[in-house]
Motif scaffolding. Structure first.
Motif, PDB file in Angstrom:
ATOM      1  N   ILE A 112      13.686 -16.493  51.108  1.00 23.61           N
ATOM      2  CA  ILE A 112      14.268 -17.796  51.446  1.00 23.61           C
ATOM      3  C   ILE A 112      15.745 -17.817  51.082  1.00 23.61           C
ATOM      4  N   SER A 113      16.083 -17.267  49.922  1.00 24.44           N
ATOM      5  CA  SER A 113      17.473 -17.227  49.480  1.00 24.44           C
ATOM      6  C   SER A 113      18.348 -16.459  50.458  1.00 24.44           C
ATOM      7  N   LYS A 114      17.889 -15.277  50.842  1.00 20.88           N
ATOM      8  CA  LYS A 114      18.689 -14.456  51.760  1.00 20.88           C
ATOM      9  C   LYS A 114      18.796 -15.113  53.130  1.00 20.88           C
ATOM     10  N   LEU A 115      17.733 -15.740  53.579  1.00 16.47           N
ATOM     11  CA  LEU A 115      17.766 -16.448  54.858  1.00 16.47           C
ATOM     12  C   LEU A 115      18.809 -17.561  54.828  1.00 16.47           C
ATOM     13  N   LEU A 116      18.799 -18.338  53.758  1.00 13.39           N
ATOM     14  CA  LEU A 116      19.778 -19.421  53.628  1.00 13.39           C
ATOM     15  C   LEU A 116      21.200 -18.892  53.480  1.00 13.39           C
ATOM     16  N   GLN A 117      21.363 -17.799  52.730  1.00 17.08           N
ATOM     17  CA  GLN A 117      22.700 -17.243  52.511  1.00 17.08           C
ATOM     18  C   GLN A 117      23.303 -16.666  53.782  1.00 17.08           C
ATOM     19  N   PHE A 118      22.538 -15.858  54.481  1.00 14.50           N
ATOM     20  CA  PHE A 118      23.107 -15.107  55.596  1.00 14.50           C
ATOM     21  C   PHE A 118      22.942 -15.791  56.950  1.00 14.50           C
ATOM     22  N   ALA A 119      21.799 -16.385  57.199  1.00 12.84           N
ATOM     23  CA  ALA A 119      21.579 -17.008  58.501  1.00 12.84           C
ATOM     24  C   ALA A 119      22.255 -18.369  58.611  1.00 12.84           C
ATOM     25  N   TYR A 120      22.238 -19.137  57.515  1.00 13.49           N
ATOM     26  CA  TYR A 120      22.770 -20.493  57.560  1.00 13.49           C
ATOM     27  C   TYR A 120      24.043 -20.681  56.736  1.00 13.49           C
ATOM     28  N   GLN A 121      24.487 -19.627  56.062  1.00 17.05           N
ATOM     29  CA  GLN A 121      25.696 -19.690  55.232  1.00 17.05           C
ATOM     30  C   GLN A 121      25.640 -20.834  54.208  1.00 17.05           C
ATOM     31  N   ALA A 122      24.449 -21.125  53.697  1.00 14.63           N
ATOM     32  CA  ALA A 122      24.257 -22.217  52.737  1.00 14.63           C
ATOM     33  C   ALA A 122      24.410 -21.690  51.310  1.00 14.63           C
TER      34      ALA A 122
ATOM     35  N   ILE B 217      23.181 -23.024  48.708  1.00 21.32           N
ATOM     36  CA  ILE B 217      21.937 -23.216  47.952  1.00 21.32           C
ATOM     37  C   ILE B 217      21.170 -21.897  47.842  1.00 21.32           C
ATOM     38  N   GLY B 218      21.422 -20.987  48.767  1.00 21.36           N
ATOM     39  CA  GLY B 218      20.800 -19.671  48.704  1.00 21.36           C
ATOM     40  C   GLY B 218      21.182 -18.926  47.441  1.00 21.36           C
ATOM     41  N   ASP B 219      22.419 -19.136  46.965  1.00 22.63           N
ATOM     42  CA  ASP B 219      22.844 -18.513  45.703  1.00 22.63           C
ATOM     43  C   ASP B 219      22.014 -19.032  44.537  1.00 22.63           C
ATOM     44  N   LEU B 220      21.698 -20.300  44.561  1.00 25.36           N
ATOM     45  CA  LEU B 220      20.940 -20.896  43.458  1.00 25.36           C
ATOM     46  C   LEU B 220      19.469 -20.493  43.475  1.00 25.36           C
ATOM     47  N   ILE B 221      18.921 -20.281  44.651  1.00 26.83           N
ATOM     48  CA  ILE B 221      17.511 -19.903  44.747  1.00 26.83           C
ATOM     49  C   ILE B 221      17.291 -18.485  44.222  1.00 26.83           C
ATOM     50  N   VAL B 222      18.350 -17.688  44.156  1.00 29.03           N
ATOM     51  CA  VAL B 222      18.244 -16.343  43.594  1.00 29.03           C
ATOM     52  C   VAL B 222      17.852 -16.406  42.120  1.00 29.03           C
ATOM     53  N   LEU B 223      18.285 -17.446  41.417  1.00 31.90           N
ATOM     54  CA  LEU B 223      18.017 -17.548  39.983  1.00 31.90           C
ATOM     55  C   LEU B 223      16.525 -17.642  39.655  1.00 31.90           C
ATOM     56  N   PRO B 224      15.776 -18.577  40.254  1.00 34.35           N
ATOM     57  CA  PRO B 224      14.339 -18.580  39.947  1.00 34.35           C
ATOM     58  C   PRO B 224      13.627 -17.341  40.485  1.00 34.35           C
TER      59      PRO B 224
ATOM     60  N   GLN C 276      22.832 -12.817  36.720  1.00 39.71           N
ATOM     61  CA  GLN C 276      22.888 -13.303  38.098  1.00 39.71           C
ATOM     62  C   GLN C 276      24.037 -14.293  38.289  1.00 39.71           C
ATOM     63  N   ILE C 277      24.183 -15.221  37.351  1.00 40.50           N
ATOM     64  CA  ILE C 277      25.279 -16.198  37.451  1.00 40.50           C
ATOM     65  C   ILE C 277      26.620 -15.492  37.385  1.00 40.50           C
ATOM     66  N   MET C 278      26.732 -14.520  36.499  1.00 39.07           N
ATOM     67  CA  MET C 278      27.971 -13.749  36.394  1.00 39.07           C
ATOM     68  C   MET C 278      28.302 -13.076  37.726  1.00 39.07           C
ATOM     69  N   MET C 279      27.324 -12.458  38.347  1.00 39.32           N
ATOM     70  CA  MET C 279      27.565 -11.765  39.612  1.00 39.32           C
ATOM     71  C   MET C 279      27.863 -12.737  40.755  1.00 39.32           C
ATOM     72  N   ILE C 280      27.173 -13.869  40.775  1.00 42.27           N
ATOM     73  CA  ILE C 280      27.439 -14.870  41.812  1.00 42.27           C
ATOM     74  C   ILE C 280      28.879 -15.352  41.712  1.00 42.27           C
ATOM     75  N   LEU C 281      29.327 -15.631  40.487  1.00 43.33           N
ATOM     76  CA  LEU C 281      30.684 -16.131  40.309  1.00 43.33           C
ATOM     77  C   LEU C 281      31.738 -15.051  40.596  1.00 43.33           C
ATOM     78  N   ILE C 282      31.536 -13.857  40.069  1.00 41.65           N
ATOM     79  CA  ILE C 282      32.552 -12.812  40.208  1.00 41.65           C
ATOM     80  C   ILE C 282      32.558 -12.220  41.615  1.00 41.65           C
ATOM     81  N   ILE C 283      31.421 -11.744  42.067  1.00 40.24           N
ATOM     82  CA  ILE C 283      31.350 -11.060  43.363  1.00 40.24           C
ATOM     83  C   ILE C 283      31.305 -12.056  44.512  1.00 40.24           C
TER      84      ILE C 283
END
Length: 123
Positions: free
Chosen positions: A19-29, A31-38, A82-89
Motif C-alpha cells: 500500500i505504501s509503495k502504491l501510494l508513493q509511486f502511483a499517486y505521489q502521496a 502518506i505512503g512515507d508514513l505507512i512505511v513506519l508501521p 526509517q524516519i532518518m532515511m525518509i528525511l535525508i533521502i
C-alpha cells in the motif's frame, strides 16, 4: 487452523508495504512515507517472533516483560532509521541525521539486552 503470530505480522507488513509503495509511486502521496513506519514495525516483530529464543521468553511473566522491552527497542530503532532515511533521502532534509542518535542508542540497548537475557544464560 492456528495461525502463527509471526506469519500474521509478516502478512500485515507486506500489505502495508505494498500500500505504501502504491501510494508513493502511483499517486505521489506523502502518506505512503508514513505507512512505511508501521510496515517496518510489523517486519521487525515478524522476525523477532520467528526466533525460538525470543518466543521462549514469553513462557514466564518476567520473560514476557523482557521480551516486550526488547521488541519495543528493536521497533524503535527501526522506526528511527526509517524516519532518518525518509528525511535525508526522500526529502533532502539534513535534520534526519538527528535520528541517528536514537537509532544507535536503541539498537545498542537491544543488542545488550539480547546478550544479557538470551545469549549469556546459554553460555
Amino acid at each position: 487452523m492456528k495461525i502463527k503470530i509471526n506469519m500474521l505480522f509478516l502478512s500485515i507488513g507486506i500489505v502495508l508495504s505494498v500500500i505504501s509503495k502504491l501510494l508513493q509511486f502511483a499517486y505521489q502521496a506523502k502518506i505512503g512515507d508514513l505507512i512505511v513506519l508501521p510496515a517496518a514495525v510489523f517486519f521487525v516483530l515478524a522476525i523477532l517472533h520467528s526466533l525460538n529464543d525470543f518466543k521462549a521468553l514469553y513462557l514466564t511473566p518476567q520473560g514476557a516483560s523482557q521480551a516486550n522491552i526488547m521488541a519495543t527497542l528493536a521497533c524503535g530503532a527501526v522506526v528511527s532509521f526509517q524516519i532518518m532515511m525518509i528525511l535525508i533521502i526522500g526529502n533532502n532534509n539534513q535534520l534526519g541525521f538527528f535520528f541517528v542518535v536514537p537509532f544507535i542508542a536503541m539498537g545498542a540497548f537491544f543488542v545488550y539486552l539480547w546478550f544479557q537475557i538470551i545469549v549469556k544464560p546459554k553460555g
